[in-house]
Design a protein around this motif. Sequence first.
Motif, PDB file in Angstrom:
ATOM      1  N   MET A   1       6.182   4.348   4.139  1.00  0.00           N
ATOM      2  CA  MET A   1       6.145   3.090   4.896  1.00  0.00           C
ATOM      3  C   MET A   1       4.812   2.370   4.680  1.00  0.00           C
ATOM      4  SD  MET A   1       8.809   2.548   7.095  1.00  0.00           S
ATOM      5  CE  MET A   1       8.273   1.933   8.679  1.00  0.00           C
ATOM      6  N   ILE A   2       4.894   1.101   4.454  1.00  0.00           N
ATOM      7  CA  ILE A   2       3.677   0.303   4.319  1.00  0.00           C
ATOM      8  C   ILE A   2       2.967   0.299   5.676  1.00  0.00           C
ATOM      9  CG2 ILE A   2       2.763  -1.985   3.772  1.00  0.00           C
ATOM     10  CD1 ILE A   2       5.425  -2.518   2.255  1.00  0.00           C
ATOM     11  N   PRO A   3       1.673   0.615   5.718  1.00  0.00           N
ATOM     12  CA  PRO A   3       0.956   0.647   7.011  1.00  0.00           C
ATOM     13  C   PRO A   3       1.040  -0.700   7.733  1.00  0.00           C
ATOM     14  CG  PRO A   3      -0.374   1.662   5.290  1.00  0.00           C
ATOM     15  CD  PRO A   3       0.809   1.037   4.603  1.00  0.00           C
ATOM     16  N   ASP A   4       1.122  -0.638   9.057  1.00  0.00           N
ATOM     17  CA  ASP A   4       1.271  -1.858   9.856  1.00  0.00           C
ATOM     18  C   ASP A   4       0.152  -2.860   9.601  1.00  0.00           C
ATOM     19  OD1 ASP A   4       3.555  -0.886  10.946  1.00  0.00           O
ATOM     20  OD2 ASP A   4       2.641  -0.223  12.828  1.00  0.00           O
ATOM     21  N   ARG A   5      -1.066  -2.336   9.481  1.00  0.00           N
ATOM     22  CA  ARG A   5      -2.206  -3.240   9.317  1.00  0.00           C
ATOM     23  C   ARG A   5      -2.109  -4.010   7.993  1.00  0.00           C
ATOM     24  NH1 ARG A   5      -4.403  -6.501  12.213  1.00  0.00           N
ATOM     25  NH2 ARG A   5      -5.887  -7.570  10.886  1.00  0.00           N
ATOM     26  N   VAL A   6      -1.662  -3.297   6.951  1.00  0.00           N
ATOM     27  CA  VAL A   6      -1.509  -3.941   5.642  1.00  0.00           C
ATOM     28  C   VAL A   6      -0.397  -4.995   5.714  1.00  0.00           C
ATOM     29  CG1 VAL A   6      -0.956  -3.560   3.202  1.00  0.00           C
ATOM     30  CG2 VAL A   6      -2.339  -1.882   4.459  1.00  0.00           C
ATOM     31  N   LEU A   7       0.680  -4.649   6.410  1.00  0.00           N
ATOM     32  CA  LEU A   7       1.768  -5.616   6.586  1.00  0.00           C
ATOM     33  C   LEU A   7       1.277  -6.866   7.301  1.00  0.00           C
ATOM     34  CD1 LEU A   7       4.990  -3.673   7.652  1.00  0.00           C
ATOM     35  CD2 LEU A   7       4.680  -5.178   5.683  1.00  0.00           C
ATOM     36  N   GLU A   8       0.452  -6.657   8.313  1.00  0.00           N
ATOM     37  CA  GLU A   8      -0.081  -7.777   9.081  1.00  0.00           C
ATOM     38  C   GLU A   8      -0.856  -8.736   8.161  1.00  0.00           C
ATOM     39  OE1 GLU A   8       0.256  -8.347  12.319  1.00  0.00           O
ATOM     40  OE2 GLU A   8      -1.226  -9.957  12.583  1.00  0.00           O
ATOM     41  N   VAL A   9      -1.696  -8.164   7.318  1.00  0.00           N
ATOM     42  CA  VAL A   9      -2.488  -8.999   6.407  1.00  0.00           C
ATOM     43  C   VAL A   9      -1.586  -9.619   5.331  1.00  0.00           C
ATOM     44  CG1 VAL A   9      -4.407  -9.008   4.764  1.00  0.00           C
ATOM     45  CG2 VAL A   9      -4.569  -7.661   6.864  1.00  0.00           C
ATOM     46  N   MET A  10      -0.629  -8.847   4.845  1.00  0.00           N
ATOM     47  CA  MET A  10       0.288  -9.351   3.816  1.00  0.00           C
ATOM     48  C   MET A  10       1.069 -10.563   4.313  1.00  0.00           C
ATOM     49  SD  MET A  10       3.570  -7.393   2.171  1.00  0.00           S
ATOM     50  CE  MET A  10       2.637  -5.986   1.591  1.00  0.00           C
ATOM     51  N   LEU A  11       1.521 -10.493   5.552  1.00  0.00           N
ATOM     52  CA  LEU A  11       2.414 -11.533   6.067  1.00  0.00           C
ATOM     53  C   LEU A  11       1.665 -12.717   6.673  1.00  0.00           C
ATOM     54  CD1 LEU A  11       5.163  -9.259   7.676  1.00  0.00           C
ATOM     55  CD2 LEU A  11       5.075 -10.213   5.375  1.00  0.00           C
ATOM     56  N   ASN A  12       0.381 -12.530   6.977  1.00  0.00           N
ATOM     57  CA  ASN A  12      -0.364 -13.591   7.662  1.00  0.00           C
ATOM     58  C   ASN A  12      -1.607 -14.064   6.923  1.00  0.00           C
ATOM     59  OD1 ASN A  12       1.167 -13.778  10.291  1.00  0.00           O
ATOM     60  ND2 ASN A  12       0.696 -11.592  10.221  1.00  0.00           N
ATOM     61  N   GLY A  13      -1.922 -13.442   5.811  1.00  0.00           N
ATOM     62  CA  GLY A  13      -3.137 -13.809   5.094  1.00  0.00           C
ATOM     63  C   GLY A  13      -2.825 -14.510   3.787  1.00  0.00           C
ATOM     64  N   TYR A  14      -3.850 -14.634   2.985  1.00  0.00           N
ATOM     65  CA  TYR A  14      -3.673 -15.247   1.674  1.00  0.00           C
ATOM     66  C   TYR A  14      -3.632 -14.159   0.611  1.00  0.00           C
ATOM     67  CZ  TYR A  14      -8.744 -14.737   1.763  1.00  0.00           C
ATOM     68  OH  TYR A  14     -10.020 -14.234   1.881  1.00  0.00           O
ATOM     69  N   GLY A  15      -3.121 -14.496  -0.560  1.00  0.00           N
ATOM     70  CA  GLY A  15      -2.977 -13.478  -1.590  1.00  0.00           C
ATOM     71  C   GLY A  15      -3.145 -14.033  -2.991  1.00  0.00           C
ATOM     72  N   HIS A  16      -3.470 -13.126  -3.891  1.00  0.00           N
ATOM     73  CA  HIS A  16      -3.580 -13.464  -5.311  1.00  0.00           C
ATOM     74  C   HIS A  16      -2.846 -12.374  -6.084  1.00  0.00           C
ATOM     75  CE1 HIS A  16      -6.632 -16.323  -4.067  1.00  0.00           C
ATOM     76  NE2 HIS A  16      -7.268 -15.339  -3.460  1.00  0.00           N
ATOM     77  N   VAL A 132       7.681  -6.494  -5.853  1.00  0.00           N
ATOM     78  CA  VAL A 132       6.875  -5.375  -6.356  1.00  0.00           C
ATOM     79  C   VAL A 132       7.206  -4.111  -5.568  1.00  0.00           C
ATOM     80  CG1 VAL A 132       4.512  -4.484  -6.590  1.00  0.00           C
ATOM     81  CG2 VAL A 132       4.980  -6.900  -7.027  1.00  0.00           C
ATOM     82  N   LYS A 133       7.434  -3.034  -6.269  1.00  0.00           N
ATOM     83  CA  LYS A 133       7.540  -1.714  -5.642  1.00  0.00           C
ATOM     84  C   LYS A 133       6.122  -1.180  -5.485  1.00  0.00           C
ATOM     85  CE  LYS A 133       9.665   2.277  -4.615  1.00  0.00           C
ATOM     86  NZ  LYS A 133      10.574   2.429  -3.467  1.00  0.00           N
ATOM     87  N   ILE A 134       5.691  -1.057  -4.244  1.00  0.00           N
ATOM     88  CA  ILE A 134       4.290  -0.690  -3.988  1.00  0.00           C
ATOM     89  C   ILE A 134       4.086   0.810  -4.196  1.00  0.00           C
ATOM     90  CG2 ILE A 134       2.468  -0.670  -2.245  1.00  0.00           C
ATOM     91  CD1 ILE A 134       3.857  -3.114  -0.984  1.00  0.00           C
ATOM     92  N   GLU A 135       3.099   1.131  -5.036  1.00  0.00           N
ATOM     93  CA  GLU A 135       2.832   2.539  -5.330  1.00  0.00           C
ATOM     94  C   GLU A 135       1.493   3.010  -4.771  1.00  0.00           C
ATOM     95  OE1 GLU A 135       3.433   1.888  -9.426  1.00  0.00           O
ATOM     96  OE2 GLU A 135       5.604   1.983  -9.225  1.00  0.00           O
ATOM     97  N   ASN A 136       0.530   2.114  -4.701  1.00  0.00           N
ATOM     98  CA  ASN A 136      -0.784   2.464  -4.156  1.00  0.00           C
ATOM     99  C   ASN A 136      -1.339   1.288  -3.357  1.00  0.00           C
ATOM    100  OD1 ASN A 136      -1.399   5.168  -5.367  1.00  0.00           O
ATOM    101  ND2 ASN A 136      -1.116   4.013  -7.258  1.00  0.00           N
ATOM    102  N   ILE A 137      -2.098   1.621  -2.309  1.00  0.00           N
ATOM    103  CA  ILE A 137      -2.775   0.599  -1.511  1.00  0.00           C
ATOM    104  C   ILE A 137      -4.228   1.034  -1.341  1.00  0.00           C
ATOM    105  CG2 ILE A 137      -2.854  -0.650   0.682  1.00  0.00           C
ATOM    106  CD1 ILE A 137       0.105   0.018   1.078  1.00  0.00           C
TER     107      ILE A 137
END
Lengths: 152, 130
Positions: A1-16, A132-137
């Motif tokens: 499972m993707i950690p909640d905190r990472v999900l929070e940033v993924m869904l509410n932050g910016y990305g490259h 993307v299939k997430i393999e490492n964070i």
Amino acid sequence: MIPDRVLEVMLNGYGHFGSTSNNLIPAHIDTLGASSNPENDEATFFVRKSLAKKTLINLDSNGMAAVYLGLPSHEAYQIKGHFTGSRDLTAEELEVSSKIRNYFIDTISAMGLPRENIEKLYGVAPDIGLTVKIENIYIQTPGPEAGTKLEF
Amino acid sequence: MIQEKHQFAMNGMYPSTFSTCSKEGIPNTTVISQVWYVDEDHIALSFQFFSKTRRNISENPLGYLSIINPMTMDMYGLEIEFVRSETEGDLFDDMDMKLQAIASMSGMEDIFELKAADIYKVHNIKDINL
């Protein structure tokens, strides 16, 4: 499972969204929102197809992806994984993108930068999703924990 | 190669994005505080942390950098190649001073520390038409 905190940033932050060619020339594109399927560790990143030509060529030939996820507070994560495909965005995903893009426009224009110019970057809706299939964070927040791998 | 319009996008007011990849072709993308104009063919990036970016560059010197003019939001993509690091001298001192100013503005005084000024040759610059 993707950690909640990472999900929070993924869904509410910016990305490259980073990729690389077979002859080791990297490229990246800004993301304009994301959706996730935490149960199978997949995420889909919203981008503009007209800006993603090089990225799509790289992903089709090499398949490896790295996505920087960050908040204005400097909290940041790096996810690594394999590209599994591209697709049209759903109405719900476009609504998510609209909200986050409007947030970016409001936040950046509040810093005194011209709103009409910020809209060149964030005022246009994305029209393709890169999954993307997430393999490492990894933690990428500047500081002593930067580079630490998160178990999930 | 580097023109005046590009230098407006190197003032540190808007973060730049930098991508590298390992010799195995695994990409890494990060945000950097500072892009410094050196001369019309070279830029310098601030090396602050012992990071994946740094390891990648030691294996494969090619990188891709995007910069944004904060007033016009004009964006440029630069294909660059690592040349050398400087840990002293005028360039290092100037970058260190600017980095401390950026750190102070963003509350990162205890975190941001310039370890080196990494100099890259610019091979190509393209306008990114938004």
